[in-house]
Design an enzyme around this catalytic site. Sequence first.
Site, PDB file in Angstrom:
ATOM      1  N   GLU A 267       0.890  -1.168   0.000  1.00 55.54           N
ATOM      2  CA  GLU A 267       0.000   0.000   0.000  1.00 55.54           C
ATOM      3  C   GLU A 267       0.916   1.203   0.000  1.00 55.54           C
ATOM      4  OE1 GLU A 267      -1.552   3.186   0.846  1.00 55.54           O
ATOM      5  OE2 GLU A 267      -1.979   2.447   2.864  1.00 55.54           O
ATOM      6  N   CYS A 301      -2.376   8.877   3.038  1.00 55.14           N
ATOM      7  CA  CYS A 301      -2.144   8.506   1.643  1.00 55.14           C
ATOM      8  C   CYS A 301      -3.383   8.729   0.794  1.00 55.14           C
ATOM      9  CB  CYS A 301      -1.690   7.050   1.559  1.00 55.14           C
ATOM     10  SG  CYS A 301      -2.811   5.890   2.341  1.00 55.14           S
TER      11      CYS A 301
END
Length: 494
Positions: A267, A301
């Site tokens: 990720e 993010c």
Amino acid sequence: MTTNSYTSTTTEGYAGPFSIPTDLLIGDAWVPSASGKRIDVLDPATEQLLTSVADASEAEGIAAVDAADAAAADWAATPPRKRADILLACFHAMMAEQEWLAQLISIENGKALPDARGEVAYAAEFFRWYAEEAVRINGELGLSPSGANKIMVQYQPIGIALLITPWNFPAAMATRKIAPALAAGCTCILKPAAETPLTAMAVAEIMRRAGVPAGVVNVVNTSEPGPVCSRILHDPRVRKLSFTGSTGVGRILLREAADQVISSSMELGGNAPFLVLDDADLDEAIEGAMIAKMRNAGEACTAANRFYVQRGIHDAFVAQLVERMGAMKMGPGLDSATQCGAMINRKAIDKIEHLVTDALNRGAEVKLGGVKPEGAGYFYPPSVIANVQPGSEILSTEVFGPVAAVIPFDDPADAVALANATEYGLAAYVFTGDLKKGLQLAEKIECGMVAVNRGLVSDAAAPFGGVKQSGLGREGSHHGLLEYCEAKYIAVSW
């Protein structure tokens, strides 16, 4: 209840159910590093030392693998219902300490207390979700097309997992990896970020007290993550890597994992576009923008970085965004009035300042903020930069801070092209009064996750992850569980 002793820390005026461990969790005990080396942990709001934690060597990384290996067979053989019961106990234990954990996150991470409370609830939800999923690892049975045999598929634990987590969500990024690993029957080694190890260690201790067996979860802090993680990844007993962090570090880890052909979930970075069409509900779009941009002060993010706003609504959107962001109170996370906390460290501030300066030099206009305040602490004010020009670094680099870069557009097709003009593809946001149009745009945007008329995408029940250089695999949902499973096919005739 575990009663073994360990080196711990407490924070003045801060009471919890136990003193926070500051050593390494290897097997059944918190142990100091053999070298005696420690890693300082600072409060980003004051730049003052909070405490220090044990600094693991490569040998101690392998000791954690030994502990995970010793526990692996028994944990894999533990009935799914019992694994589920333990994970559910972890959920309840974590929620019982929600306020205490939120304060700890605010102290070592700098985020505002409301954000920290939200993180704890989100983090705990992974325990509850995967408690439910642990009993639903269903196999498959079919007939081969030739009719010669049956095709039986079983899902088995993939094996020992190395879990590497970032500093921005120190509780949620840990549980989002630990919970599915344990649900699938895997043991693990958690390597938390050196900036925020205390939250991860507190969560690990809560899990131990909730009944997770010794060796199933191990915690190794280190100031030398490259050598330590490399050593772990080159141990043939380790079969899974899950990493959340920058794309650059992800590439390095993928190269390391390649030597043993280790299954890898990544990720990685994001640079989320936020599209607002003329027909959008302005109030709804502003509310979504505040969540997508200012959650965790932009240190996420999934944070919206590039605001592409159709020209007919552009000026009104900028004016309201400036008003809302300008009203936010910046300060220490534990201050009950704080809405925008400190950034994680000096390096983060330097990056934000560089990106803003570059945008201004290329012709952008500061509508709000744009200047770091004087005084102690790693603070940067909520900022709005309008008329950002093509080629500005802030459009291609994840800002990871409370800065909104706004760019006008005329044709939605152009906005989609701009949204896709990046190596990243994690999250995106679309606001429009026409649901059909919103879904059509969502399908064209190259991202793993798109929020239509809402500013939040994260959910334990949804598959979280990106495309392009934003990552590999998914976390959360049933997809996240299968990342820790191997499919075994058995050919049977009867």
